[in-house]
Design a protein around this motif. Sequence first.
Motif, PDB file in Angstrom:
ATOM      1  N   GLN A  66     -31.243  13.869  26.707  1.00  0.00           N
ATOM      2  CA  GLN A  66     -32.119  13.206  27.673  1.00  0.00           C
ATOM      3  C   GLN A  66     -31.364  12.230  28.571  1.00  0.00           C
ATOM      4  O   GLN A  66     -31.815  11.938  29.685  1.00  0.00           O
ATOM      5  CB  GLN A  66     -33.254  12.482  26.948  1.00  0.00           C
ATOM      6  CG  GLN A  66     -34.282  13.413  26.330  1.00  0.00           C
ATOM      7  CD  GLN A  66     -35.370  12.661  25.584  1.00  0.00           C
ATOM      8  OE1 GLN A  66     -35.737  11.537  25.941  1.00  0.00           O
ATOM      9  NE2 GLN A  66     -35.904  13.276  24.539  1.00  0.00           N
ATOM     10  N   VAL A  67     -30.239  11.699  28.087  1.00  0.00           N
ATOM     11  CA  VAL A  67     -29.448  10.791  28.926  1.00  0.00           C
ATOM     12  C   VAL A  67     -28.245  11.501  29.527  1.00  0.00           C
ATOM     13  O   VAL A  67     -27.321  10.872  30.046  1.00  0.00           O
ATOM     14  CB  VAL A  67     -29.006   9.533  28.149  1.00  0.00           C
ATOM     15  CG1 VAL A  67     -30.217   8.776  27.632  1.00  0.00           C
ATOM     16  CG2 VAL A  67     -28.037   9.871  27.010  1.00  0.00           C
ATOM     17  N   GLY A  68     -28.247  12.840  29.458  1.00  0.00           N
ATOM     18  CA  GLY A  68     -27.230  13.624  30.142  1.00  0.00           C
ATOM     19  C   GLY A  68     -25.944  13.849  29.385  1.00  0.00           C
ATOM     20  O   GLY A  68     -24.902  14.125  29.996  1.00  0.00           O
ATOM     21  N   VAL A  69     -26.002  13.770  28.055  1.00  0.00           N
ATOM     22  CA  VAL A  69     -24.796  13.939  27.242  1.00  0.00           C
ATOM     23  C   VAL A  69     -25.010  15.082  26.252  1.00  0.00           C
ATOM     24  O   VAL A  69     -26.004  15.107  25.525  1.00  0.00           O
ATOM     25  CB  VAL A  69     -24.449  12.647  26.471  1.00  0.00           C
ATOM     26  CG1 VAL A  69     -23.228  12.863  25.577  1.00  0.00           C
ATOM     27  CG2 VAL A  69     -24.196  11.496  27.438  1.00  0.00           C
ATOM     28  N   SER A  70     -24.064  16.019  26.204  1.00  0.00           N
ATOM     29  CA  SER A  70     -24.102  17.100  25.217  1.00  0.00           C
ATOM     30  C   SER A  70     -23.321  16.667  23.993  1.00  0.00           C
ATOM     31  O   SER A  70     -22.182  16.206  24.097  1.00  0.00           O
ATOM     32  CB  SER A  70     -23.478  18.373  25.792  1.00  0.00           C
ATOM     33  OG  SER A  70     -23.341  19.356  24.771  1.00  0.00           O
ATOM     34  N   VAL A  71     -23.923  16.824  22.828  1.00  0.00           N
ATOM     35  CA  VAL A  71     -23.273  16.375  21.607  1.00  0.00           C
ATOM     36  C   VAL A  71     -21.949  17.100  21.374  1.00  0.00           C
ATOM     37  O   VAL A  71     -21.000  16.527  20.826  1.00  0.00           O
ATOM     38  CB  VAL A  71     -24.215  16.531  20.396  1.00  0.00           C
ATOM     39  CG1 VAL A  71     -24.417  17.991  20.025  1.00  0.00           C
ATOM     40  CG2 VAL A  71     -23.690  15.763  19.202  1.00  0.00           C
TER      41      VAL A  71
END
Length: 207
Positions: free
Chosen positions: A195-200
């Motif tokens: 949701q904050v634009g970061v892929s784990v």
Amino acid sequence: MRFVLASASPARLGVLRAAGIEPSVVVSGVDEDAVTASLTDPSPAELVSTLALAKAEAVLAEVAGTHSDAVIVGCDSMLSIGGELLGKPHEPEIARKRWAQMAGGSGELLTGHAVLRIENGQRTRQAVDSHTTTVRFADPTPAEIEAYIATGEPLGVAGAFTLDGRGGWFVEGIDGDPSSVIGISLPLTRRLLAQVGVSVVDLWSLT
């Protein structure tokens, strides 16, 4: 990008490390009682989510001052038994009373999660949510409870038990996410990061 865990919990740190992330740890030092007192009749989910956000926000200035690109994750857990929210007992007598309530029954373990995104040294986005898992407890003997309390383990954890330590002997089963019971839900954290634009998966390379 840095992944910052705003928690002193060794259990949360262990979950993240086992899942491929080596976070920086910055302890928030939030006055949880003060945050709780500032809320008017919050739901259990609202309370743990608000506390998680407060922890993440408490370290925001420090993290933003040293990392121009980062995500901060704050968490807070409580156990709900019969509608009563139970945090860390701290004292043996309180832990003893908690286990008298829990033994042979079940409770809802709620963990609030907050993710703050820092870009160019500024907070840009946030995502907050909680996860609830049902925990079914065994019925330990009085001698087992006394021995468990004597280890000190249940005194500093929400609900006076752990799933990944000695307390695991006294948990019959769970319905939900085991990582959330330990302290940080990996599936929920992955969704909040997205949701904050970061892929784990991009964070795995930081290990």
